[in-house]
Design an enzyme around this catalytic site. Structure first.
Site, PDB file in Angstrom:
ATOM      1  N   GLU A 157      78.791  27.238-108.945  1.00 47.13           N
ATOM      2  CA  GLU A 157      77.391  27.635-108.750  1.00 47.13           C
ATOM      3  C   GLU A 157      76.509  27.171-109.905  1.00 47.13           C
ATOM      4  OE1 GLU A 157      76.730  28.627-105.812  1.00 47.13           O
ATOM      5  OE2 GLU A 157      78.880  28.726-105.401  1.00 47.13           O
ATOM      6  N   HIS A 184      75.490  23.655-109.517  1.00 46.90           N
ATOM      7  CA  HIS A 184      74.394  23.529-108.541  1.00 46.90           C
ATOM      8  C   HIS A 184      73.016  23.650-109.198  1.00 46.90           C
ATOM      9  CE1 HIS A 184      76.091  23.008-104.642  1.00 46.90           C
ATOM     10  NE2 HIS A 184      76.811  24.123-104.657  1.00 46.90           N
ATOM     11  N   GLU A 193      77.147  19.607-102.715  1.00 48.41           N
ATOM     12  CA  GLU A 193      78.447  20.274-102.689  1.00 48.41           C
ATOM     13  C   GLU A 193      79.582  19.411-103.221  1.00 48.41           C
ATOM     14  OE1 GLU A 193      78.449  23.240-102.408  1.00 48.41           O
ATOM     15  OE2 GLU A 193      76.664  23.782-101.278  1.00 48.41           O
ATOM     16  N   GLY A 213      81.339  32.366-100.421  1.00 52.86           N
ATOM     17  CA  GLY A 213      81.872  32.843-101.691  1.00 52.86           C
ATOM     18  C   GLY A 213      80.775  33.158-102.668  1.00 52.86           C
ATOM     19  N   ALA A 214      79.729  32.319-102.681  1.00 59.24           N
ATOM     20  CA  ALA A 214      78.593  32.524-103.583  1.00 59.24           C
ATOM     21  C   ALA A 214      77.469  31.606-103.144  1.00 59.24           C
ATOM     22  CB  ALA A 214      78.991  32.230-105.036  1.00 59.24           C
ATOM     23  N   MET A 215      76.259  31.861-103.696  1.00 62.70           N
ATOM     24  CA  MET A 215      75.087  31.049-103.376  1.00 62.70           C
ATOM     25  C   MET A 215      74.263  30.852-104.626  1.00 62.70           C
ATOM     26  SD  MET A 215      73.333  29.340-101.269  1.00 62.70           S
ATOM     27  CE  MET A 215      71.853  28.465-101.774  1.00 62.70           C
ATOM     28  N   GLU A 216      73.874  29.579-104.865  1.00 59.76           N
ATOM     29  CA  GLU A 216      73.331  29.133-106.142  1.00 59.76           C
ATOM     30  C   GLU A 216      71.850  29.379-106.348  1.00 59.76           C
ATOM     31  OE1 GLU A 216      73.358  25.461-103.319  1.00 59.76           O
ATOM     32  OE2 GLU A 216      74.679  27.143-103.771  1.00 59.76           O
TER      33      GLU A 216
END
Length: 990
Positions: A403, A406, A425, A366-369
């Site tokens: 995100e 994070h 997470e 979905g997304a990456m931080e």
């Protein structure tokens, strides 16, 4: 990293679901390295910076797990060719060489017409400390080809340390993704060195490492390059120490076409034109050390941004394609609000000067931080107030909050190793609710934690094949497997439980203590326990002989969770007590049988037990007792019998803050169900949802009468809150999936429509300007469920609106659009399907693309669904194809078509998705969810035998599918007839 796999069910959504080529390269290195490989190692005199206390701290082992680091592979070979020798599996690198700084130059070449020729070239200089003399250097490398001209230059910052080391040989281990260089002379302990390597790699469209993708704008096809490193694909981009506790700073140079733009973790420093149309973009050095998995860059053409600044001066931008940049405003506004909130909440400033959020068309998670450059799927970042649904808006807020959390949990403090991934997470999954609840107060977002997190993960964690939150890594494949619902949702649930028993003040200050102490370094779960314990001592929080570590150990390191069985209060002299027992909750009754009791007795938790009694209700400050034994007698503070005991009930786990289920004696269940029927609002929303879900799942496990779950739904026509409805309908729809080929299905359909139709008629199809968030969500859900169960008025309304939409005569509101599209296609034929697929191919808005993708699976003609499955190879984006497959699998008509497709195409599926983190397990879980016959079980077992060596990251999901299928078979045999009789009797009653 956000891993939710259903675009409509990430969090706060009605359904519960969250491209990769295989790891292969033909190594022809002898031809590429016809001459001896000579790489330069530059001695860099150690400075005070490198020997500072902070650096020493982040280099040390954190716990016994890190002490298990394997030795590096040291296989001597000739310099002319590599060696690939079988060795014992290396799970972790030794820490005798510690990276300090990377200087990386990367040229992704994806400018020609032949995509098979796309590749990248790179140069890296790695400065590292040598803690222990060694003649080998082992680091990670995956699908990279070393260049024979990779070095030769020697420079020394201190003349007394000048020298050179020749690479005598080198070896590779493709399975373990390791590169080992053997030197002619040992490196000297206590010194710092520089390793220079030149390399090339294939630039694929596999959604890993760096990859290319394309999209159409107008009639022009445009390409871009994006990166996704977590958990272990930085090694696919450059040789590096690719583990979370090898932190270093980075200098990045990207070579690009002059008509394109590049982005990275830091701001652009300057650009230099080089040969032809190429430009070098030099980015500022990262001011803080970071793990390799947070490295990020993109090269794109027509992206634009919207921008503001936070109160502390951070430049905040949201980038998107020019065509959809107007839909980035909401993400910008809520992103700034949540980042500022987190800075205040943790009392720690965001450490970088900029925060970029980038929406790309193709992205696996979905997304990456990534620090300074967070990458999202477009559906997770873009919201169009004119056409998007409220669910789309909530998804954007949720993923953005996750995100941004994070930036503290994962980036500022990283886990020492992937076995403690939940520190990233689990904490981010909890704080996404805290952040959104702050930013959008009217949503009542924290209530949805129950249905979206706890109830969802309870289902998986009630299987024998579940695993603990603290997930021991035994193989390289296990690193990918740890990114699952247990890590995210159970991790978040036990964090929420801690917050509740510690109290907000202690919990918040303890987290700040943890983050401050391990800032820019690494930590494990003991570090978190220590910080919370210390803060509890400061605040005077007492647990008797307990502390945070002793309480949380069982929740972290044991699979599953307990069910507490409680009885109505009993008189003991002048006192009253409640008798409580605990045992592990398992859906599999055979595993809970007498012969397994000895094994089950090994499972015991320290439970923060809360309760309230109907004759002395206290929802805000309920009675509390620690329960750490198999059985306990809990005192009731006041006399519960003073007003009589007729109809008295107890509710345990008030607010469902504890990660456990509650069972009651039959009289208590009768009285609770009676209360729901007479005045359900006396019980708060969260506990209404808890009662319903517990009843269904306790019945599934055989711990209460089979129809108890359905009895808790008899009052639903009076329920106007969406959370209890979702708790109920998740279970009802799961039951429906098992019964859709049984005569009982008709009775179930009548029963649930009897409860839906009053709300359906009350809420209607049209939205009012004054509708609350709860009412909007409930309307959308009720319409969808009512159509799903075949209510004629609902289906006719959806079909008519679809017909008008085909004629361009109607704009369908976002909140009902998915239902209209689905049932317009389902009630129609080839013409309706083809029209929607044409729109899908032309559509540029990501949320509408996903709605169409899902609606196309609603067809009832098998040949159309088979054609749709075949389209997933050619006409549907690689990131979206698993979703299209899963949607077909959820359609009763498509279930076995999808299974047949999965088995026949297994090799292609494994090649494309087998080395990813989320997509293959998602496909396995979706296609097997409703398997409930012996033939299903035989087919699943046969598939496992033929594919067992290739399942990889899908192995654990496959084991869970086997167990679930067996349990479904047993449920059908035990419940089908009994449920049929009950539904026949009650389907017309209100």
């Amino acid at each position: 990293m956000s891993f939710s796999l259903s675009e409509n069910a990430v969090r706060f959504f009605p359904e519960n679901e969250r491209a990769h080529e295989g790891c292969f390269v033909t190594r022809t290195r002898a031809a590429l390295l016809s001459a001896a490989v000579v790489l330069s190692l530059v001695v860099i005199g150690l400075t005070v910076h490198y020997l500072s206390p902070d650096r020493g701290q982040h280099c040390q082992h954190k716990d016994e797990q890190s002490q298990r680091g394997a030795t590096t592979v040291a296989t001597e070979t000739t310099a002319a060719s590599p060696s690939s020798v079988a060795t014992p599996e290396v799970i972790r690198l030794r820490r005798h060489l510690l990276p300090i700084h990377y200087s990386l130059k990367l040229f992704p070449d994806f400018y020609g017409n032949d995509t098979s020729l796309f590749h990248f070239r790179g140069e890296v200089k790695i400065q590292f400390e040598c803690k222990e003399s060694t003649s080998t250097i082992t680091l990670h490398s995956k699908q990279l080809t070393l260049d024979g001209g990779g070095g030769g230059r020697i420079s020394a910052l201190q003349a007394t340390d000048a020298g050179s080391w020749t690479i005598n040989g080198w070896s590779e281990n493709d399975e373990q993704e390791l590169l080992t260089l053997t030197l002619d002379t040992p490196l000297v302990a206590g010194k710092a060195f520089q390793l220079e390597l030149n390399f090339t790699g294939k630039l694929k469209d596999d959604l890993k490492g760096i990859y290319w993708s394309s999209y159409v704008e107008g009639n022009v096809t445009r390409r871009l390059m994006t990166s996704q490193m977590e958990p272990k694909d930085a090694r696919k981009v450059l040789p590096c120490f690719d583990e979370p506790n090898f932190k270093a700073t980075f200098d990045v140079i990207i070579v690009r076409n002059k008509n394109m733009t590049s982005l990275s973790n830091m701001e652009l420093n300057h650009s230099i034109p080089i040969s032809g149309d190429l430009v070098e973009d030099h980015f500022l050095r990262t001011p803080v050390p970071m793990s390799s998995y947070l490295l990020a860059f993109t090269v794109c053409t027509d992206f634009e941004y919207v921008q503001k600044f936070t109160r502390t001066g951070t430049r905040f931008r949201v980038y998107a394609r020019r065509e959809v940049i107007s839909n980035a405003r909401y993400a910008l506004e809520i992103g700034i609000k949540i980042q500022e909130f987190f800075e205040e909440y943790f009392n720690i400033s965001y450490p970088l000067s900029k925060q970029d959020m980038l929406a790309v068309p193709d992205f696996a998670p979905g997304a990456m931080e990534n620090w300074g450059l967070i990458v999202y799927r477009e559906t997770a970042l873009l919201y169009d107030p004119q056409s998007s649904s409220l669910a789309n808006k909530i998804r954007v807020a949720t993923v953005v909050a996750h995100e941004l959390a994070h930036q503290w949990f994962g980036n500022l403090v990283s886990p020492d190793w992937w076995d403690d991934l939940w520190l990233n997470e689990g904490l981010a999954s909890y704080f996404e609710y805290v952040g959104v609840d702050f930013a959008e107060k009217e949503w009542g977002f924290m209530n949805h934690f129950l249905t979206d997190e706890i109830h969802s993960v309870f289902s998986l964690d009630s299987l024998n094949s579940s695993h603990p939150v603290f997930f021991e890594i035994h193989s390289v494949d296990d690193i990918n497997s740890v990114f699952d619902t247990i890590t995210y949702s159970k991790g978040a649930s036990i964090v929420r439980m801690m917050q509740n028993f510690l109290g907000e003040k202690t919990f918040r200050a303890g987290l700040t203590r943890y983050l401050s102490r391990h800032r820019l370094s690494n930590a494990n779960h003991n570090d978190l326990w220590n910080a919370l314990n210390e803060e509890a001592a400061v605040d005077g929080v007492r647990y008797g002989a307990l502390n945070v570590s002793s309480v949380m150990s069982g929740w972290l390191k044991q699979s599953g969770y307990p069910v507490l069985s409680i009885r109505l209060p009993e008189r003991i002299g002048k006192r009253a007590i409640i008798k409580v027992t605990q045992r592990r909750f398992l859906i599999d009754r055979n595993s809970s049988s007498a012969e397994n009791d000895e094994r089950e007795n090994d499972f015991l938790w320290t439970v923060p037990f809360t309760f309230t009694v109907s004759t002395q209700l206290n929802w805000t400050n309920p009675s509390f007792q620690w329960i750490s034994s198999r059985e306990a007698s809990v005192p009731v503070n006041a006399n519960p019998f003073r007003n009589g005991s007729v109809g008295m009930w107890v509710i345990g786990n008030v607010g469902q803050f504890g990660y456990y289920r509650v069972n009651y004696d039959p009289e208590n269940w009768r009285n609770l169900i009676g209360q729901l029927k007479t005045n359900h609002e006396l019980i708060p929303v969260k506990n209404r949802a808890q009662i319903i879900d517990d009843a269904f799942q306790l019945a599934r496990a055989g711990l209460v009468e089979e129809v108890t779950g359905f009895r808790t739904t008899q009052y639903l026509h009076l329920e106007t809150e969406v959370v209890p409805w979702r708790a109920a309908m998740t279970n009802v729809l799961n039951t429906a999936a098992l019964l859709d080929r049984s005569p009982v299905y008709g009775h179930l359909e009548e029963y649930i429509l009897k409860r839906l139709i009053p709300l359906y008629e009350k809420l209607g199809w049209e939205e009012s300007r004054n509708d609350s968030t709860n009412r909007k969500l409930l309307r959308s859900d009720v319409i969808r469920w009512t159509c799903f169960f075949g209510h004629r008025h609902c289906l006719d309304t959806a079909s008519e609106r679809y017909r008008q939409w085909m004629q361009s005569a109607l704009r369908i509101p976002g909140d009902v659009r998915e239902t209209v599209l689905c049932h317009g296609i389902g009630e129609g034929g080839r013409g309706e399907w083809d029209f929607a697929f044409d729109r899908y191919q032309q559509e540029t808005k990501a949320d509408e693309v996903n709605r169409l993708l899902k609606a196309l699976s609603c067809a009832r003609a098998p040949w159309i669904l088979t054609r749709y499955l075949n389209y997933t190879w050619e006409k549907i984006r690689k990131q979206d194809a698993p979703h299209a497959f899963a949607y077909v699998a959820k359609n009763p008509v498509g279930r076995y078509l999808a299974w047949k497709f999965f088995v026949s195409q297994w090799k292609n599926i494994e090649d494309r998705y087998g080395n990813g983190v989320f997509l293959l397990p998602y496909m396995i879980r979706s296609v097997t969810a409703a398997f409930n016959t012996q033939d299903d079980h035989h087919q699943l077992m046969a598939f496992g035998k033929s594919a067992s060596s290739e399942l990889g990251v899908g192995s654990k999901t496959y084991d869970q599918a086997i167990e679930k299928t067996r349990l479904n078979i047993e449920w059908m045999a035990r419940n089908e007839e009994k449920l049929s009789r009950w539904l026949l009797t009650n389907k017309q009653r209100l």
